[in-house]
Design an enzyme around this catalytic site. Sequence first.
Site, mmCIF file in Angstrom:
data_model
loop_
_atom_site.group_PDB
_atom_site.id
_atom_site.type_symbol
_atom_site.label_atom_id
_atom_site.label_comp_id
_atom_site.label_asym_id
_atom_site.label_seq_id
_atom_site.Cartn_x
_atom_site.Cartn_y
_atom_site.Cartn_z
ATOM 1 C CG ASP A 75 14.120 -19.639 -2.123
ATOM 2 O OD1 ASP A 75 14.407 -18.625 -2.778
ATOM 3 O OD2 ASP A 75 13.052 -19.758 -1.496
ATOM 4 C CB ILE A 76 18.121 -19.590 -6.264
ATOM 5 C CG1 ILE A 76 19.086 -18.831 -7.199
ATOM 6 C CG2 ILE A 76 16.751 -19.812 -6.910
ATOM 7 C CD1 ILE A 76 19.474 -19.603 -8.432
#
Length: 298
Positions: free
Chosen positions: A125-126
């Site tokens: 994820d980011i």
Amino acid sequence: MQLAKTNKPEKPAKIVGEKLQKVLARTGLGSRREIETIIAAGRVSVNGVIATLGERVEVKTDTKIRVDGQLVSLNSVRKEVCRVLMYYKPEGELCTRHDPEGRATVFERLPKISNGRWIAVGRLDINTSGLLLFTTDGELANRLMHPSKEVEREYSVRVFGEVTEKMLMQLKKGVQLEDGPANFKSISPQGGQGMNQWFAVTLTEGRNREVRRLWESQGIQVSRLIRTRYGNIELMRGLPRGGWEELPLDKVNYLRQLVGLPLETETKLDVKNPRKFKSNQIRKAVKQHSLRKRYQQR
């Protein structure tokens, strides 16, 4: 009285490659029968040697076949070499090819390839950094990501909150998440004091935000998350965030064996002159790339 020794039947030699006329027929030069006539007439050479009828050829990246002295394009029949990259994903990058908002993606700094494309093995994820693998082989990527293969992933995680022994036991035993039960295969302290502690955790699947959600199930917030290992492929020491390194053939084949795929026999790496990454150059390139992205978004 001595018994006569019986000779064990020899195993037949492994046949390597395909018949030359079959390979050339797939390039569109003519039918197999027509090409057999051309070969018999001595008009075909393989790597500089005049070919003979019935000859077999293994099409590799350096294979050169000529008909009447003209090089034949083998792009349509050449086996694509399985390649794997190790990438150190920084926080803030998205695991997508294109972002409508123009944010940085993990594909932007990967080396360009003429045939095929890089496929991400899973996602981060980011807000997660660390080891991300890319390959040119879609089948390899799909198998490595499939839960049935149970490929172990290791993360270094910094948590905020008071962690008790009871919590750790529960996380190893298993908790119920919204998409089913989950647990860490192992948890080991890595240092830190008070409310900020580091742990090494491993699991064998890659569900969305699974590491974070496991800790959150115990009321503990994750403040930093770094993937450090995938199978036995460890994030290379000294590789800067945003940098990549191509894996050698033995590590590519480790991953292929792990998921039941045949071994690769070729590599794009120059084994005589291996690429030597320079941390400072990579950091400089990453910084310049980030500045360009900010300028484009204005």
